[in-house]
Design a protein around this motif. Structure first.
Motif, PDB file in Angstrom:
ATOM      1  N   MET A  51       0.832  -1.211   0.000  1.00 61.41           N
ATOM      2  CA  MET A  51       0.000   0.000   0.000  1.00 61.41           C
ATOM      3  C   MET A  51       0.858   1.249   0.000  1.00 61.41           C
ATOM      4  SD  MET A  51      -3.204  -0.366   2.553  1.00 61.41           S
ATOM      5  CE  MET A  51      -4.639  -1.332   2.131  1.00 61.41           C
ATOM      6  N   ASN A  52       0.453   2.219  -0.778  1.00 57.34           N
ATOM      7  CA  ASN A  52       1.135   3.503  -0.737  1.00 57.34           C
ATOM      8  C   ASN A  52       0.469   4.399   0.325  1.00 57.34           C
ATOM      9  OD1 ASN A  52      -1.196   4.650  -1.828  1.00 57.34           O
ATOM     10  ND2 ASN A  52      -0.486   4.323  -3.935  1.00 57.34           N
ATOM     11  N   ARG A  53       1.005   5.608   0.466  1.00 50.79           N
ATOM     12  CA  ARG A  53       0.506   6.470   1.545  1.00 50.79           C
ATOM     13  C   ARG A  53      -0.989   6.783   1.418  1.00 50.79           C
ATOM     14  NH1 ARG A  53       4.267  10.104   4.388  1.00 50.79           N
ATOM     15  NH2 ARG A  53       3.979   8.440   5.882  1.00 50.79           N
ATOM     16  N   SER A  54      -1.439   7.116   0.218  1.00 50.32           N
ATOM     17  CA  SER A  54      -2.867   7.429   0.041  1.00 50.32           C
ATOM     18  C   SER A  54      -3.722   6.258   0.485  1.00 50.32           C
ATOM     19  CB  SER A  54      -3.176   7.712  -1.425  1.00 50.32           C
ATOM     20  OG  SER A  54      -2.504   8.851  -1.851  1.00 50.32           O
ATOM     21  N   GLN A  55      -3.331   5.074   0.067  1.00 50.06           N
ATOM     22  CA  GLN A  55      -4.117   3.890   0.415  1.00 50.06           C
ATOM     23  C   GLN A  55      -4.099   3.646   1.917  1.00 50.06           C
ATOM     24  OE1 GLN A  55      -2.215   1.063  -2.211  1.00 50.06           O
ATOM     25  NE2 GLN A  55      -3.739   1.400  -3.811  1.00 50.06           N
ATOM     26  N   ARG A  56      -2.935   3.863   2.527  1.00 49.06           N
ATOM     27  CA  ARG A  56      -2.872   3.666   3.989  1.00 49.06           C
ATOM     28  C   ARG A  56      -3.745   4.683   4.714  1.00 49.06           C
ATOM     29  NH1 ARG A  56       2.641   3.280   3.280  1.00 49.06           N
ATOM     30  NH2 ARG A  56       2.836   5.307   4.285  1.00 49.06           N
ATOM     31  N   PHE A  78      -0.316  -2.497  15.804  1.00 49.46           N
ATOM     32  CA  PHE A  78      -1.508  -2.952  15.086  1.00 49.46           C
ATOM     33  C   PHE A  78      -1.439  -2.495  13.624  1.00 49.46           C
ATOM     34  CE2 PHE A  78      -5.785  -1.719  13.603  1.00 49.46           C
ATOM     35  CZ  PHE A  78      -6.427  -2.939  13.650  1.00 49.46           C
ATOM     36  N   PHE A  79      -1.019  -1.247  13.432  1.00 55.05           N
ATOM     37  CA  PHE A  79      -0.954  -0.698  12.073  1.00 55.05           C
ATOM     38  C   PHE A  79       0.289  -1.205  11.323  1.00 55.05           C
ATOM     39  CE2 PHE A  79      -3.322   2.412  14.627  1.00 55.05           C
ATOM     40  CZ  PHE A  79      -4.483   2.509  13.893  1.00 55.05           C
ATOM     41  N   THR A  80       1.412  -1.277  12.029  1.00 52.64           N
ATOM     42  CA  THR A  80       2.645  -1.708  11.335  1.00 52.64           C
ATOM     43  C   THR A  80       2.475  -3.141  10.812  1.00 52.64           C
ATOM     44  OG1 THR A  80       3.611  -2.435  13.437  1.00 52.64           O
ATOM     45  CG2 THR A  80       4.183  -0.223  12.695  1.00 52.64           C
ATOM     46  N   GLY A 101       2.354  -3.696   7.000  1.00 54.41           N
ATOM     47  CA  GLY A 101       3.753  -4.023   6.697  1.00 54.41           C
ATOM     48  C   GLY A 101       4.604  -2.774   6.532  1.00 54.41           C
ATOM     49  N   ALA A 102       4.402  -1.791   7.420  1.00 49.63           N
ATOM     50  CA  ALA A 102       5.135  -0.523   7.312  1.00 49.63           C
ATOM     51  C   ALA A 102       5.889  -0.263   8.617  1.00 49.63           C
ATOM     52  CB  ALA A 102       4.153   0.612   7.042  1.00 49.63           C
ATOM     53  N   ALA A 103       6.899   0.577   8.539  1.00 49.82           N
ATOM     54  CA  ALA A 103       7.699   0.895   9.719  1.00 49.82           C
ATOM     55  C   ALA A 103       6.922   1.814  10.666  1.00 49.82           C
ATOM     56  CB  ALA A 103       8.998   1.579   9.300  1.00 49.82           C
ATOM     57  N   LYS A 104       7.299   1.775  11.953  1.00 53.52           N
ATOM     58  CA  LYS A 104       6.637   2.629  12.949  1.00 53.52           C
ATOM     59  C   LYS A 104       6.695   4.100  12.560  1.00 53.52           C
ATOM     60  CE  LYS A 104       6.242   0.238  17.303  1.00 53.52           C
ATOM     61  NZ  LYS A 104       6.327   0.301  18.754  1.00 53.52           N
ATOM     62  N   SER A 105       7.867   4.512  12.030  1.00 51.71           N
ATOM     63  CA  SER A 105       8.013   5.926  11.675  1.00 51.71           C
ATOM     64  C   SER A 105       7.035   6.302  10.552  1.00 51.71           C
ATOM     65  CB  SER A 105       9.456   6.207  11.245  1.00 51.71           C
ATOM     66  OG  SER A 105       9.790   5.341  10.167  1.00 51.71           O
ATOM     67  N   THR A 106       6.828   5.371   9.625  1.00 52.26           N
ATOM     68  CA  THR A 106       5.893   5.620   8.518  1.00 52.26           C
ATOM     69  C   THR A 106       4.469   5.763   9.055  1.00 52.26           C
ATOM     70  OG1 THR A 106       7.305   4.180   7.190  1.00 52.26           O
ATOM     71  CG2 THR A 106       5.134   4.724   6.278  1.00 52.26           C
ATOM     72  N   ILE A 107       4.085   4.839   9.944  1.00 54.72           N
ATOM     73  CA  ILE A 107       2.738   4.873  10.515  1.00 54.72           C
ATOM     74  C   ILE A 107       2.545   6.143  11.345  1.00 54.72           C
ATOM     75  CG2 ILE A 107       1.162   3.716  12.117  1.00 54.72           C
ATOM     76  CD1 ILE A 107       1.402   2.274   9.442  1.00 54.72           C
TER      77      ILE A 107
END
Lengths: 270, 270
Positions: A1-6, A26-28, A32-38
């Motif tokens: 998923m890209n940012r818009s989708q997330r 829960f989100f990471t 499948g994304a890093a904590k910093s991204t979330i």
């Protein structure tokens, strides 16, 4: 998923789980994304909610950190909803014998009950209730939607004990029309020390709300607040001292076929 | 608002108004954006929902165009929820006298009732019901959440007529335990030609569901489906021929203190 989708998926998840503390993990895991991204995603969600003026997102820092979301309306949405409800309820076609006003279609419609529930939730979120109590039958849709907006369980007081509710506490009370009624709450449903938000659709004398306050007290719970959708202007003195009403039924004239429902004062009555 | 903010705000709006046909102009006015911009936003939302595997967005083209959103679960979410509910309901601590199983805490909790409601909604959305009918009291939370997920009104059949419901249609029926019961539905609540989805929390003999089907028929409505949260394995032959049950209560042993609840067959029973 890209940012818009997330961002879309996160907002969807938050809307489906109001009030729940969702850890970052829960989100990471889900995306499948890093904590910093979330964390960046959640900051964008928060910004968007602030720009939109409705919904509340609370971020909890630290190891047990995460976010909680509540679908609270903006002041404008609240005013718009309440004025529209006053308009709908002031229709003379709603007058029933005895000066009652038909409002079942509104309180049982999930779109309306959800909006009313979110408004009620906003009035009481800072009182930090941990359970919503109502009485069968017409109070249930609103109470469920208040509970939903706050992420709390709902407890339904019954008119009589049922095998399906298990052992219960029962009390008797006298209605405004001087009849004896029974109210019963399952011992499994309400716990000692609970902070109870009492919710009902309609209040005249306030005897039913009073009975809910009393049964909560008998079960060792305390009352965080009393909220009703519509209360009558008369009698001005109710059997509960402090309550919040969203709308006031000012007047019904069965002969002249007029009914007037107005937004209640925002202030708690004393 | 920038695109990220609009995507969050759009998903929030869709979540709050499931089933409603929202015209493009609703979004262009709200966000002060061009139709082409909103169309792109909605395409991104649709992509995100497809990537997430849950929720359904339908785009209607043309002058009266717009979008409709339903918060339907993915197959995985559905399976996860039903298995978790089986686990919770198979706890011997839930056994009540007479072989009943305590499930009020789950069906009155908005998080669970919303999840169960969304699963039920997914089973019936293609049957195109236009109202959800249940009976007081325990059916109400589930029915409200089914109605919410589908964007439909809910009608509550009462055990006796009430002044607040206006004139009504009443019928009598015989329960599985051979007692006579009464069921009444307000004439204002259900209309001729309505396609009714009957929802209840529990089915044993099916007499209550049968009565709801019958009362709908008496009012000139037709039945789009019958859905229950839990049905008992015995009696295998119910008083309604076709229904969908999410879970099956296979066995309760009051003495050995065992209870077994399993996901029901996905197929409609004949």
């Amino acid at each position: 998923m890209n940012r818009s989708q997330r961002l879309v998926a996160i907002m969807k998840l938050l809307s489906e789980r109001p009030g729940e503390l969702l850890p970052l993990s829960f989100f990471t895991e889900r995306f499948g994304a890093a904590k910093s991204t979330i964390s960046e995603d959640l900051a964008l969600v928060k910004e968007a909610l602030e720009a939109d003026g409705s919904g509340r997102l609370r971020t909890h820092a630290g190891a047990a950190g995460g976010v909680q979301y509540w679908p609270l309306p903006s002041r404008e949405e609240e005013q718009e909803t309440l004025l529209e409800l006053c308009r709908l309820l002031s229709d003379p076609g709603r007058i029933l014998p005895g000066g009652f006003v038909y409002m079942t279609d509104l309180i049982t419609h999930p779109i309306w009950s959800a909006r009313i529930g979110a408004i009620m939730a906003a009035r009481f979120i800072d009182a930090e209730p941990d359970v919503v109590l109502t009485v069968e039958t017409k109070g249930i849709p609103l109470a469920l939607m208040v509970a939903r907006a706050l992420g709390l369980p709902m407890v339904v007081a019954r008119r009589e004990g049922r095998v399906t509710e298990g052992p219960s506490v029962t009390l008797h009370y006298i209605s405004g029309s001087r009849r004896i009624h029974t109210m019963t709450v399952g011992l499994r449903a309400l716990w000692r020390g609970a902070r109870v938000l009492v919710v009902d659709d309609f209040m005249k004398a306030g005897a039913t709300a009073r009975a809910m306050v009393d049964v909560a007290g008998e079960m060792g719970a305390s009352v965080a607040g009393v909220g009703v959708f519509v209360s009558t202007a008369e009698p001005a003195r109710k059997q509960v001292q402090r309550y919040v009403s969203l709308l006031t039924l000012e007047q019904v004239d069965e002969v002249a076929r007029t009914v007037r429902v107005v937004p209640a004062d925002r202030l708690t009555k004393e």
